[in-house]
Design a protein around this motif. Structure first.
Motif, mmCIF file in Angstrom:
data_model
loop_
_atom_site.group_PDB
_atom_site.id
_atom_site.type_symbol
_atom_site.label_atom_id
_atom_site.label_comp_id
_atom_site.label_asym_id
_atom_site.label_seq_id
_atom_site.Cartn_x
_atom_site.Cartn_y
_atom_site.Cartn_z
ATOM 1 N N LEU A 255 0.823 -1.205 0.000
ATOM 2 C CA LEU A 255 0.000 0.000 0.000
ATOM 3 C C LEU A 255 0.859 1.257 0.000
ATOM 4 O O LEU A 255 0.328 2.356 -0.154
ATOM 5 C CB LEU A 255 -0.934 0.007 1.218
ATOM 6 C CG LEU A 255 -2.030 -1.066 1.228
ATOM 7 C CD1 LEU A 255 -2.830 -0.984 2.527
ATOM 8 C CD2 LEU A 255 -2.953 -0.910 0.028
ATOM 9 N N TYR A 256 2.145 1.085 0.215
ATOM 10 C CA TYR A 256 3.040 2.230 0.135
ATOM 11 C C TYR A 256 4.430 1.760 -0.257
ATOM 12 O O TYR A 256 4.803 0.587 -0.077
ATOM 13 C CB TYR A 256 3.112 2.998 1.460
ATOM 14 C CG TYR A 256 3.862 2.282 2.556
ATOM 15 C CD1 TYR A 256 5.252 2.378 2.673
ATOM 16 C CD2 TYR A 256 3.202 1.500 3.500
ATOM 17 C CE1 TYR A 256 5.952 1.717 3.672
ATOM 18 C CE2 TYR A 256 3.883 0.840 4.497
ATOM 19 C CZ TYR A 256 5.253 0.951 4.577
ATOM 20 O OH TYR A 256 5.945 0.288 5.559
ATOM 21 N N VAL A 276 1.889 6.761 -1.061
ATOM 22 C CA VAL A 276 0.896 5.995 -0.306
ATOM 23 C C VAL A 276 -0.405 5.920 -1.094
ATOM 24 O O VAL A 276 -0.886 6.929 -1.614
ATOM 25 C CB VAL A 276 0.637 6.634 1.070
ATOM 26 C CG1 VAL A 276 -0.336 5.796 1.880
ATOM 27 C CG2 VAL A 276 1.938 6.828 1.833
ATOM 28 N N TYR A 277 -0.963 4.708 -1.169
ATOM 29 C CA TYR A 277 -2.246 4.534 -1.855
ATOM 30 C C TYR A 277 -3.382 4.901 -0.909
ATOM 31 O O TYR A 277 -3.514 4.343 0.184
ATOM 32 C CB TYR A 277 -2.399 3.089 -2.324
ATOM 33 C CG TYR A 277 -3.755 2.794 -2.922
ATOM 34 C CD1 TYR A 277 -4.189 3.464 -4.062
ATOM 35 C CD2 TYR A 277 -4.600 1.848 -2.342
ATOM 36 C CE1 TYR A 277 -5.431 3.200 -4.611
ATOM 37 C CE2 TYR A 277 -5.844 1.574 -2.885
ATOM 38 C CZ TYR A 277 -6.255 2.251 -4.023
ATOM 39 O OH TYR A 277 -7.476 1.987 -4.564
ATOM 40 N N ASP A 278 -4.215 5.824 -1.340
ATOM 41 C CA ASP A 278 -5.380 6.264 -0.573
ATOM 42 C C ASP A 278 -6.602 5.554 -1.143
ATOM 43 O O ASP A 278 -7.086 5.895 -2.226
ATOM 44 C CB ASP A 278 -5.529 7.777 -0.682
ATOM 45 C CG ASP A 278 -6.685 8.313 0.155
ATOM 46 O OD1 ASP A 278 -7.446 7.504 0.704
ATOM 47 O OD2 ASP A 278 -6.819 9.545 0.260
ATOM 48 N N ALA A 279 -7.089 4.542 -0.426
ATOM 49 C CA ALA A 279 -8.213 3.759 -0.935
ATOM 50 C C ALA A 279 -9.484 4.587 -1.034
ATOM 51 O O ALA A 279 -10.331 4.328 -1.892
ATOM 52 C CB ALA A 279 -8.439 2.541 -0.033
ATOM 53 N N THR A 280 -9.599 5.588 -0.175
ATOM 54 C CA THR A 280 -10.814 6.423 -0.197
ATOM 55 C C THR A 280 -10.914 7.204 -1.495
ATOM 56 O O THR A 280 -11.964 7.258 -2.133
ATOM 57 C CB THR A 280 -10.817 7.381 1.001
ATOM 58 O OG1 THR A 280 -10.717 6.625 2.207
ATOM 59 C CG2 THR A 280 -12.085 8.216 1.005
ATOM 60 N N SER A 350 8.751 -0.922 1.744
ATOM 61 C CA SER A 350 7.353 -1.003 1.336
ATOM 62 C C SER A 350 6.594 -1.791 2.388
ATOM 63 O O SER A 350 7.181 -2.485 3.220
ATOM 64 C CB SER A 350 7.221 -1.677 -0.032
ATOM 65 O OG SER A 350 7.677 -3.019 0.023
ATOM 66 N N GLY A 351 5.271 -1.689 2.334
ATOM 67 C CA GLY A 351 4.465 -2.406 3.302
ATOM 68 C C GLY A 351 2.988 -2.182 3.095
ATOM 69 O O GLY A 351 2.565 -1.451 2.181
ATOM 70 N N THR A 352 2.194 -2.789 3.936
ATOM 71 C CA THR A 352 0.735 -2.669 3.870
ATOM 72 C C THR A 352 0.156 -2.028 5.122
ATOM 73 O O THR A 352 -1.052 -1.829 5.201
ATOM 74 C CB THR A 352 0.102 -4.062 3.686
ATOM 75 O OG1 THR A 352 0.514 -4.911 4.758
ATOM 76 C CG2 THR A 352 0.544 -4.686 2.364
ATOM 77 N N SER A 353 1.005 -1.726 6.103
ATOM 78 C CA SER A 353 0.534 -1.158 7.363
ATOM 79 C C SER A 353 0.524 0.368 7.266
ATOM 80 O O SER A 353 1.560 0.986 7.018
ATOM 81 C CB SER A 353 1.443 -1.607 8.512
ATOM 82 O OG SER A 353 1.091 -0.959 9.714
ATOM 83 N N LEU A 354 -0.656 0.962 7.455
ATOM 84 C CA LEU A 354 -0.808 2.415 7.404
ATOM 85 C C LEU A 354 -1.421 2.917 8.708
ATOM 86 O O LEU A 354 -2.276 2.267 9.303
ATOM 87 C CB LEU A 354 -1.702 2.822 6.229
ATOM 88 C CG LEU A 354 -1.220 2.458 4.828
ATOM 89 C CD1 LEU A 354 -2.256 2.866 3.795
ATOM 90 C CD2 LEU A 354 0.118 3.123 4.532
ATOM 91 N N LYS A 355 -0.955 4.099 9.137
ATOM 92 C CA LYS A 355 -1.510 4.758 10.304
ATOM 93 C C LYS A 355 -2.274 5.997 9.861
ATOM 94 O O LYS A 355 -2.382 6.284 8.671
ATOM 95 C CB LYS A 355 -0.389 5.101 11.284
ATOM 96 C CG LYS A 355 0.373 3.861 11.784
ATOM 97 C CD LYS A 355 1.468 4.235 12.757
ATOM 98 C CE LYS A 355 2.214 2.991 13.226
ATOM 99 N NZ LYS A 355 3.309 3.313 14.167
ATOM 100 N N ASP A 356 -2.794 6.753 10.831
ATOM 101 C CA ASP A 356 -3.631 7.894 10.490
ATOM 102 C C ASP A 356 -2.892 8.931 9.655
ATOM 103 O O ASP A 356 -3.425 9.462 8.691
ATOM 104 C CB ASP A 356 -4.169 8.552 11.769
ATOM 105 C CG ASP A 356 -5.178 7.658 12.477
ATOM 106 O OD1 ASP A 356 -5.736 6.765 11.807
ATOM 107 O OD2 ASP A 356 -5.384 7.843 13.686
ATOM 108 N N ASN A 357 -1.650 9.205 10.017
ATOM 109 C CA ASN A 357 -0.945 10.282 9.328
ATOM 110 C C ASN A 357 0.479 9.895 8.948
ATOM 111 O O ASN A 357 1.339 10.748 8.775
ATOM 112 C CB ASN A 357 -0.928 11.544 10.209
ATOM 113 C CG ASN A 357 -0.631 12.791 9.392
ATOM 114 O OD1 ASN A 357 -1.045 12.904 8.236
ATOM 115 N ND2 ASN A 357 0.095 13.727 9.985
#
Length: 633
Positions: A255-256, A276-280, A350-357
């Protein structure tokens, strides 16, 4: 008069040195593209310079970039670059953007149809923007002359053909539905290619332009040897555009993807740009962030868009891609990052773990082996992972190899090889002690090595580190307790036996669980199918323990039946017979030895296989490299 004549001759000689060491090629050399160097001729050897256009198709009045560089890093002191139709000696099109060390000249009456050097300073890679003419010409070839010094120059350095088409190839960003041409018509700025990414396992150069120019016009970096096969799971490229630096990044199953500029090659106090990919919003965004110097956490900069410009982005089939331009000089956390005059380590993650900011824990991370200038297009290799691989190999050898065998000998072979000793100890005990001491040494060595490699505690969201530490503590205290064991027959000996058994088996079970969690670590780069090999080990180990337990019960019953067969009047003699029996191997000794041989072969085979997978990780890339080597051989 003689003095003025001498000065005049000197001036003429200096002028006669031609355009390589002065202020560029004159208009009169447009057709021949040959320097007017007295007493020198072009080199006949293959040129150590390349001319590389950014795309292979362009529309009328479309723009592209073309790079002039030496893969060997040789200097450029003078040059002349033109675009020509095949078979023609007339320059076509116009150079609309060029470095400060270059200037345009008007060939054949066409404005800015060629570009040459402005001074004799040393230059490395050069990039130019060229606009195709609005004429009915189907194909162009860029042609260059490069001067290394006054006596050494090459002419006729050609690029690949660039075709002029009515409708250049179009790639669509499926995440946004926006289509962009590879060569936009009448665009004021160049828009690089948005890659159309297929299945990651089917990547090839024509379908993935990010690899184009690697090692010739731009620096490229990825894990292992993936660049050679164009099969990187993640990578980054850097193009020196003189006025700024253009980065391209991609990562599979992520995701990033992020690239950091580091002074020491380790995470901490670094300037990072993350895509970073923003799914929204179904789009990829680029942000500036930093790695904290102490706790190594990542956080967004106060002005996350300052100094960077997102050029292209996509998110297709789990692959995140972006290209952005970063200013030559930026400031972050009271530090100056001068991309033109400072060498840097590149940190790629790279990774798939995203936080709020900000981004979360990395699934994969790799750093370059040394700090280099970003204008250097060659020699970007990954840092050594020898210590990481040694840690894994030591722990596998210790807990799947020596510990498994040592525990088995102590539990089932006390009444085997009776009367045979090694170093004045029963044979089973001598081997048990050697195997467990080896386990202890390998475990402590592996524990120290991983701390040296990571320079601290692991930041991955995985219980591997905690479980490994507990295992190491249990393994460390086990031989200390054994050194103070009570003598056989004393009151405290049974207590020691149970404690020794419990600590040893607990450490072994925890170690195997820890190895299962290690297979999930991104840094380890282990294949998912390794779990099946580990499961095979566990199943085989448990089954063999059951088999040995059954043979033990059979042996005890056989011994008991022999003793019970004595009549009551001979009870005294029966006790003597029991003592005599303990001086010999227990029943079914031959069967136990055969089973032990099978156990040793299978366990050592599994341990060696897992160690090979760990040492050559990622094993798929190592296999491809080996296959390519066999094919070439």
């Amino acid at each position: 008069m003689r003095e003025w004549t001498a000065w005049l001759l000197l001036w003429l000689c200096l002028c006669g040195r031609g355009w390589a060491l002065s202020s560029g090629a004159p208009n009169g050399t447009c057709a021949s593209m040959t320097p007017r160097h007295t007493g020198s001729t072009p080199q006949s050897s293959p040129p150590p310079y390349t001319v590389t256009p950014s795309v292979r198709q362009v529309a009328r009045n479309g723009k592209l970039t073309v790079a002039l560089a030496s893969p060997q890093g040789l200097p450029i002191h003078g040059f002349l670059l033109e675009a020509r139709a095949p078979g023609s000696d007339e320059a076509q099109g116009a150079f609309t953007s060029y470095p400060d060390t270059a200037k345009t000249i008007n060939c054949n009456g066409r404005y800015a149809s060629a570009v040459t050097h402005k001074d004799a300073s040393k230059k490395n890679s050069l990039t130019f923007e060229w606009t195709a003419p609005d004429e009915d010409i189907k194909t162009f070839i860029f042609r260059a002359t490069v001067v290394q010094d006054f006596q050494t120059y090459w002419t006729g350095i050609l690029s690949e053909e660039v075709k002029v088409v009515e409708h250049p190839e179009v790639s669509t960003d499926h995440s946004t539905g926006i289509s962009t041409t590879r060569n936009p018509v009448k665009s004021t700025t160049e828009i690089p290619v948005i890659p159309e990414f297929p299945d990651p396992k089917a990547i090839s150069e024509p379908l993935n332009p990010i690899y184009e120019g690697c090692g010739t016009t731009k620096a490229c970096f990825g894990p292992g040897e993936c660049l050679a096969t164009k099969s990187c799971s993640m990578m980054v490229s850097v193009l020196d555009r003189v006025e700024d630096y253009e980065f391209e990044m991609m990562a599979d199953s992520a995701l990033y993807v992020a690239v950091g500029l580091s002074d020491d090659g380790s995470m901490g106090d670094d300037s990072v740009v993350e895509c970073v990919y923003d799914a929204t919003n179904t789009a990829v965004q680029a942000y500036r962030s930093s790695n904290a110097p102490d706790d190594k956490a990542n956080f967004r900069d106060e002005k996350p868009f300052e100094g960077i410009t997102l050029v292209n982005h996509s998110y297709i089939n789990g692959r995140v891609y972006c290209s952005f331009r970063r200013q030559v000089v930026t400031y972050t956390n009271n530090k100056t990052y001068d991309l033109a005059n400072q060498p840097f380590f590149l940190l790629l993650a790279s990774g798939t773990s995203l936080k709020d900011n900000n981004i979360g824990i990395h699934s994969a991370k790799v750093s370059t082996s040394s700090a280099k200038y970003l204008s250097d297009v060659t020699g970007w290799t990954a840092a050594s992972k020898v210590l990481l691989r040694l840690h894994g190999a030591f722990m596998i050898a210790a807990w799947i190899g020596t510990a498994s065998l040592g525990i088995l000998l102590a539990r089932y072979f006390r009444q085997t090889w009776v009367g045979t000793q090694l170093c004045k100890k029963d044979l089973w005990f001598a081997w048990h002690r050697m195997l467990m001491v080896t386990t202890w040494v390998l475990t402590i060595a592996g524990f120290v090595i991983i701390f040296v490699e990571l320079r601290g505690w692991s930041q991955e969201d995985n219980p591997h580190a905690i479980l490994g530490t507990i295992t190491t503590i249990l393994a460390f205290i086990q031989p200390i307790g054994a050194a103070f064991r009570p003598h056989p027959g004393t009151r405290r000996r049974p207590v020691f036996n149970w404690v020794h058994w419990f600590i040893g088996n607990s450490a072994h079970i925890l170690a195997i669980v820890t190895i299962f969690f290690a297979a999930k670590l991104g840094k380890a780069e282990l294949p998912v199918w390794l779990d099946w090999i580990l499961v095979s080990y566990v199943v085989f180990h448990v089954v063999m323990h059951l088999v040995f337990s059954v043979t033990g019960c059979m042996s005890e019953r056989h011994s008991a039946s022999r003793i019970d067969s004595f009549p009551m009047k001979d009870i005294a003699s029966s006790r003597m017979a029991l003592q005599t029996d303990r001086k010999h191997d227990a029943p079914f000794t031959c069967l136990r030895k055969v089973l032990l041989g099978i156990y040793i072969v299978i366990i050592l085979g599994l341990a060696v296989a897992i160690i090979v997978i760990v040492a050559l990780a990622p094993i798929e890339e190592s296999y491809e490299t080996f296959s390519r080597w066999l094919k070439d051989a």
